[in-house]
Design a protein around this motif. Structure first.
Motif, short mmCIF file in Angstrom:
data_model
loop_
_atom_site.label_atom_id
_atom_site.label_comp_id
_atom_site.label_asym_id
_atom_site.label_seq_id
_atom_site.Cartn_x
_atom_site.Cartn_y
_atom_site.Cartn_z
N ALA A 9 -7.57 47.18 31.37
CA ALA A 9 -7.80 47.99 30.16
C ALA A 9 -6.67 47.84 29.16
N THR A 10 -5.49 47.45 29.61
CA THR A 10 -4.34 47.30 28.70
C THR A 10 -4.26 45.92 28.07
N LEU A 11 -5.05 44.97 28.56
CA LEU A 11 -4.95 43.58 28.10
C LEU A 11 -5.86 43.32 26.91
N PRO A 12 -5.41 42.52 25.96
CA PRO A 12 -6.30 42.13 24.87
C PRO A 12 -7.35 41.14 25.36
N LEU A 13 -8.54 41.19 24.78
CA LEU A 13 -9.56 40.21 25.12
C LEU A 13 -9.03 38.81 24.82
N GLY A 14 -9.40 37.86 25.64
CA GLY A 14 -8.90 36.49 25.50
C GLY A 14 -7.75 36.18 26.44
N THR A 15 -7.19 37.21 27.08
CA THR A 15 -6.09 37.00 28.04
C THR A 15 -6.63 36.28 29.27
N ARG A 16 -5.89 35.31 29.76
CA ARG A 16 -6.29 34.59 30.97
C ARG A 16 -5.91 35.43 32.19
N VAL A 17 -6.87 35.67 33.06
CA VAL A 17 -6.67 36.55 34.21
C VAL A 17 -7.28 35.96 35.47
N VAL A 18 -6.88 36.49 36.60
CA VAL A 18 -7.58 36.27 37.86
C VAL A 18 -7.92 37.65 38.39
N VAL A 19 -9.18 37.81 38.80
CA VAL A 19 -9.68 39.09 39.30
C VAL A 19 -10.25 38.85 40.69
N ARG A 20 -9.79 39.63 41.68
CA ARG A 20 -10.32 39.54 43.05
C ARG A 20 -11.22 40.74 43.29
N ARG A 21 -12.40 40.46 43.86
CA ARG A 21 -13.35 41.53 44.12
C ARG A 21 -13.93 41.41 45.53
N ARG A 22 -14.41 42.56 46.03
CA ARG A 22 -15.10 42.59 47.31
C ARG A 22 -16.52 42.05 47.14
N THR A 23 -16.97 41.27 48.12
CA THR A 23 -18.36 40.80 48.16
C THR A 23 -18.90 41.13 49.55
N GLY A 24 -20.16 40.87 49.76
CA GLY A 24 -20.75 41.11 51.08
C GLY A 24 -20.12 40.28 52.18
N GLU A 25 -19.59 39.11 51.83
CA GLU A 25 -19.00 38.20 52.81
C GLU A 25 -17.48 38.30 52.89
N ALA A 62 -5.93 42.34 40.29
CA ALA A 62 -6.05 41.62 39.02
C ALA A 62 -4.65 41.35 38.49
N ARG A 63 -4.50 40.21 37.84
CA ARG A 63 -3.23 39.89 37.19
C ARG A 63 -3.44 38.85 36.11
N THR A 64 -2.47 38.76 35.22
CA THR A 64 -2.52 37.73 34.19
C THR A 64 -1.99 36.43 34.78
N VAL A 65 -2.44 35.32 34.24
CA VAL A 65 -2.00 34.00 34.69
C VAL A 65 -1.69 33.14 33.47
#
Length: 86
Positions: A9-25, A62-65
């Motif tokens: 929410a603090t990052l401007p759109l266009g920022t390069r990020v990596v986001v890790r999420r839970r999935t069924g597997e 999540a973090r910026t890269v």
């Protein structure tokens, strides 16, 4: 402590990020540019899958890269006489 959703929410759109999420597997990562964010989801534009919509409740990290390196030009096939085209 800041949650991954709070960081996004603090990052401007266009920022390069990596986001890790839970999935069924297990877990999955989305690497690319943050292109949208609302109260329930974020959208990461990836090179391989295009726009990847991730529910904020599923995000575990999540973090910026740094910016992506430039793509390499394709390799050219040999000329047949032992020399490589340049």
């Amino acid at each position: 402590m800041q949650t991954p959703a709070d960081l996004l929410a603090t990052l401007p759109l266009g920022t390069r990020v990596v986001v890790r999420r839970r999935t069924g597997e297990g877990f999955a990562d989305s690497l690319g540019d943050l292109v949208a964010l609302d109260a329930s989801s974020c959208t990461v534009r990836t090179r391989s899958r295009g726009d990847d919509v991730v529910m904020l409740g599923d995000i575990t990290a999540a973090r910026t890269v740094p910016p992506a390196p430039p793509r390499r030009s394709p390799r050219r096939p040999p000329t047949g006489d032992g020399r490589v085209r340049g």
